[in-house]
Design a protein around this motif. Structure first.
Motif, PDB file in Angstrom:
ATOM      1  N   UNK A  59       0.794  -1.228   0.000  1.00  0.00           N
ATOM      2  CA  UNK A  59       0.000   0.000   0.000  1.00  0.00           C
ATOM      3  C   UNK A  59       0.828   1.279   0.000  1.00  0.00           C
ATOM      4  N   UNK A  60       2.154   1.171  -0.072  1.00  0.00           N
ATOM      5  CA  UNK A  60       2.990   2.362   0.091  1.00  0.00           C
ATOM      6  C   UNK A  60       2.735   3.425  -0.968  1.00  0.00           C
ATOM      7  N   UNK A  61       2.195   3.050  -2.115  1.00  0.00           N
ATOM      8  CA  UNK A  61       1.981   4.021  -3.192  1.00  0.00           C
ATOM      9  C   UNK A  61       0.751   4.903  -2.966  1.00  0.00           C
ATOM     10  N   UNK A  62      -0.105   4.527  -2.018  1.00  0.00           N
ATOM     11  CA  UNK A  62      -1.247   5.398  -1.701  1.00  0.00           C
ATOM     12  C   UNK A  62      -1.409   5.645  -0.206  1.00  0.00           C
ATOM     13  N   UNK A  63      -0.566   5.027   0.622  1.00  0.00           N
ATOM     14  CA  UNK A  63      -0.678   5.183   2.067  1.00  0.00           C
ATOM     15  C   UNK A  63       0.704   5.194   2.686  1.00  0.00           C
ATOM     16  N   UNK A  64       1.064   6.292   3.344  1.00  0.00           N
ATOM     17  CA  UNK A  64       2.379   6.371   3.975  1.00  0.00           C
ATOM     18  C   UNK A  64       2.461   5.381   5.142  1.00  0.00           C
ATOM     19  N   UNK A  65       3.556   4.649   5.260  1.00  0.00           N
ATOM     20  CA  UNK A  65       3.689   3.678   6.354  1.00  0.00           C
ATOM     21  C   UNK A  65       3.482   4.305   7.734  1.00  0.00           C
ATOM     22  N   UNK A  66       3.919   5.553   7.914  1.00  0.00           N
ATOM     23  CA  UNK A  66       3.781   6.187   9.226  1.00  0.00           C
ATOM     24  C   UNK A  66       2.328   6.491   9.593  1.00  0.00           C
ATOM     25  N   UNK A  67       1.423   6.462   8.609  1.00  0.00           N
ATOM     26  CA  UNK A  67       0.010   6.727   8.884  1.00  0.00           C
ATOM     27  C   UNK A  67      -0.790   5.460   9.163  1.00  0.00           C
ATOM     28  N   UNK A  68      -0.183   4.294   8.942  1.00  0.00           N
ATOM     29  CA  UNK A  68      -0.901   3.030   9.104  1.00  0.00           C
ATOM     30  C   UNK A  68      -1.419   2.841  10.534  1.00  0.00           C
ATOM     31  N   UNK A  69      -0.618   3.093  11.590  1.00  0.00           N
ATOM     32  CA  UNK A  69      -1.129   2.859  12.943  1.00  0.00           C
ATOM     33  C   UNK A  69      -2.365   3.683  13.290  1.00  0.00           C
ATOM     34  N   UNK A  70      -2.523   4.839  12.656  1.00  0.00           N
ATOM     35  CA  UNK A  70      -3.682   5.683  12.942  1.00  0.00           C
ATOM     36  C   UNK A  70      -4.943   5.195  12.251  1.00  0.00           C
ATOM     37  N   UNK A  71      -4.806   4.291  11.281  1.00  0.00           N
ATOM     38  CA  UNK A  71      -5.940   3.904  10.450  1.00  0.00           C
ATOM     39  C   UNK A  71      -6.310   2.428  10.538  1.00  0.00           C
ATOM     40  N   UNK A  72      -5.372   1.571  10.933  1.00  0.00           N
ATOM     41  CA  UNK A  72      -5.615   0.133  10.927  1.00  0.00           C
ATOM     42  C   UNK A  72      -5.599  -0.424  12.343  1.00  0.00           C
ATOM     43  N   UNK A  73      -6.497  -1.392  12.601  1.00  0.00           N
ATOM     44  CA  UNK A  73      -6.463  -2.064  13.896  1.00  0.00           C
ATOM     45  C   UNK A  73      -5.447  -3.208  13.848  1.00  0.00           C
ATOM     46  N   UNK A  74      -5.306  -3.930  14.934  1.00  0.00           N
ATOM     47  CA  UNK A  74      -4.291  -4.971  15.023  1.00  0.00           C
ATOM     48  C   UNK A  74      -4.570  -6.146  14.101  1.00  0.00           C
ATOM     49  N   UNK A  75      -5.833  -6.305  13.695  1.00  0.00           N
ATOM     50  CA  UNK A  75      -6.191  -7.397  12.788  1.00  0.00           C
ATOM     51  C   UNK A  75      -5.992  -7.019  11.321  1.00  0.00           C
ATOM     52  N   UNK A  76      -5.557  -5.777  11.061  1.00  0.00           N
ATOM     53  CA  UNK A  76      -5.332  -5.354   9.688  1.00  0.00           C
ATOM     54  C   UNK A  76      -6.538  -4.756   9.012  1.00  0.00           C
ATOM     55  N   UNK A  77      -7.569  -4.372   9.776  1.00  0.00           N
ATOM     56  CA  UNK A  77      -8.771  -3.772   9.215  1.00  0.00           C
ATOM     57  C   UNK A  77      -8.639  -2.256   9.194  1.00  0.00           C
ATOM     58  N   UNK A  78      -8.938  -1.664   8.054  1.00  0.00           N
ATOM     59  CA  UNK A  78      -8.826  -0.216   7.908  1.00  0.00           C
ATOM     60  C   UNK A  78     -10.068   0.483   8.435  1.00  0.00           C
ATOM     61  N   UNK A  79      -9.866   1.619   9.076  1.00  0.00           N
ATOM     62  CA  UNK A  79     -10.968   2.465   9.488  1.00  0.00           C
ATOM     63  C   UNK A  79     -11.318   3.463   8.397  1.00  0.00           C
ATOM     64  N   UNK A  80     -12.191   4.432   8.686  1.00  0.00           N
ATOM     65  CA  UNK A  80     -12.578   5.439   7.692  1.00  0.00           C
ATOM     66  C   UNK A  80     -11.384   6.287   7.255  1.00  0.00           C
ATOM     67  N   UNK A  81     -11.290   6.548   5.959  1.00  0.00           N
ATOM     68  CA  UNK A  81     -10.133   7.240   5.397  1.00  0.00           C
ATOM     69  C   UNK A  81     -10.550   8.454   4.582  1.00  0.00           C
ATOM     70  N   UNK A  82      -9.676   9.461   4.585  1.00  0.00           N
ATOM     71  CA  UNK A  82      -9.832  10.653   3.745  1.00  0.00           C
ATOM     72  C   UNK A  82      -8.832  10.547   2.599  1.00  0.00           C
ATOM     73  N   UNK A  83      -9.312  10.760   1.370  1.00  0.00           N
ATOM     74  CA  UNK A  83      -8.479  10.616   0.178  1.00  0.00           C
ATOM     75  C   UNK A  83      -8.391  11.927  -0.587  1.00  0.00           C
TER      76      UNK A  83
END
Length: 395
Positions: free
Chosen positions: A302-326
């Motif tokens: 996902x690095x081409x559309x999501x910065x790695x440093x932003x992943x903890x703010x958006x994904x839970x421990x199971x790898x599920x994404x929350x609501x996102x702004x694009x």
């Protein structure tokens, strides 16, 4: 001559165009939306509606209801990655053969083991007979909840004590597991919820049996649809999205004659034959997408559309994404809705005044058709985003 190179900007342009997130390309019908993304995540009731409406020219929960419950042109299947997807009726036989049937076989074996271990008097014959009784009862009733069906088939009320002696021990009804099994096997579907479109109380109804599709043909068709919507992509992306073995993925790609391309940095990837040419840059676009939306959950890399440093703010421990702004094919923030209907959002970095105005406009439109709600896609990730938005920068 080397293989074609498809860089990050080109991939973002494809994402916006092919997933109908560009304003001028939004669809009139929800069936077109589902086909554009192959399938809409449907584990949470709200996700189907929010993902679809983000891509509809005229957002409308009634339009999604029409496809799900009136025309039944959109059906929910426990399929890829053991996740519930809403797919069009035309694609459903392929998804059923390629993924759902194998999952149903495992679900049946697991349920039978649990019945033998944690309930009394159950074996394969009794399970099969109970399934037949449930289907017969539904044929008479037309539709019914699990509780209502248990009036006709009393054994559905029996329970299994799971994880006995553990802090998380719990009783599960036979009915809840058996109806899920019948749904994954393509015999029943969820009907219109009893209550609002966010309700988790719903009846079941019979579904016509789909035509049989050979498994190999079905897998190739699912991957063809996926590559058309998500390509270029790596074999690992396809493996992750489908949940299949790498051997199954490679066989399907070979059956399609998928072409080799290179991503930014030279990593190998694949596209459908004839899909290596650039696409036109779309007009700027903003989107507020729900938890588990196909755009954020479509790829393993996902690095081409999501910065790695932003992943903890958006994904839970199971790898599920929350609501996102694009903004223009990149995840730039998160959002949440308060119970009073207000949509709050927060950007992770400075994306410019034009982007902020576009995001604010999308948030206002979203709040306008949503109204006051209390559930937008699962407590595990929704709660975290509400905290971030309420205590961070509010817009």
């Amino acid at each position: 001559m080397g293989v074609p190179v498809i860089g990050d900007a080109e991939r973002r342009a494809r994402l916006g165009r092919r997933q109908l997130l560009v304003p001028s390309l939004r669809a009139a019908r929800v069936e077109d939306v589902a086909d554009a993304v192959v399938g809409l995540h449907a584990t949470d009731a709200a996700t189907v509606y929010l993902s679809a409406c983000a891509r509809l020219a005229k957002p409308s929960a009634a339009e999604v209801d029409r496809a799900l419950y009136e025309d039944v042109s959109l059906v929910k299947l426990l399929s890829m990655r053991r996740t519930i997807f809403a797919v069009t009726e035309g694609l459903a036989p392929y998804v059923s053969s390629a993924a759902a049937r194998a999952i149903a076989a495992k679900e049946r074996a697991t349920l039978l083991k649990h019945l033998r271990d944690f309930a009394e008097g159950w074996d394969e014959a009794r399970l099969a007979e109970t399934e037949r009784e449930v289907l017969a009862a539904l044929a008479v009733r037309g539709e019914a909840t699990t509780r209502e069906l248990s009036e006709d088939v009393p054994q559905l009320r029996e329970t299994m004590l799971m994880s006995a002696g553990k802090a998380y021990e719990a009783k599960q009804s036979v009915g809840s597991r058996l109806l899920r099994l019948l749904a994954s096997d393509g015999h029943v579907r969820r009907s219109r919820p009893r209550g609002s479109w966010l309700s988790s109380s719903y009846p079941w109804a019979l579904v016509p049996q789909w035509p049989e599709v050979p498994v190999r043909e079905a897998k190739a068709e699912v991957v063809r649809r996926w590559l058309a919507a998500y390509g270029p992509a790596t074999a690992e992306d396809v493996k992750w999205w489908t949940g299949w073995t790498l051997g199954d993925v490679r066989r399907a790609l070979a059956d399609l004659g998928a072409l080799d391309v290179a991503l930014a940095g030279g990593a190998p990837a694949l596209v459908l034959p004839g899909d290596e040419a650039p696409v036109a840059e779309p007009e700027p676009w903003a989107a507020l997408l729900p938890a588990l939306d196909p755009a954020v959950m479509g790829w393993r890399g996902r690095d081409w559309y999501l910065r790695p440093e932003d992943v903890p703010a958006l994904f839970d421990r199971a790898g599920n994404a929350g609501p996102t702004v694009w903004w223009c094919g990149e995840v730039v923030g998160g959002w949440a809705q308060r119970p009073d209907g207000a949509v709050l959002w927060r950007l992770f970095r400075d994306v410019g005044a034009a982007a902020e105005r576009a995001v604010a406009e999308r948030a206002e439109r979203l709040a306008g058709w949503l109204g006051p709600l209390a559930d937008l896609g699962g407590d595990d990730h929704r709660g975290g985003h509400r905290d971030q938005c309420d205590h961070g920068e509010q817009r």
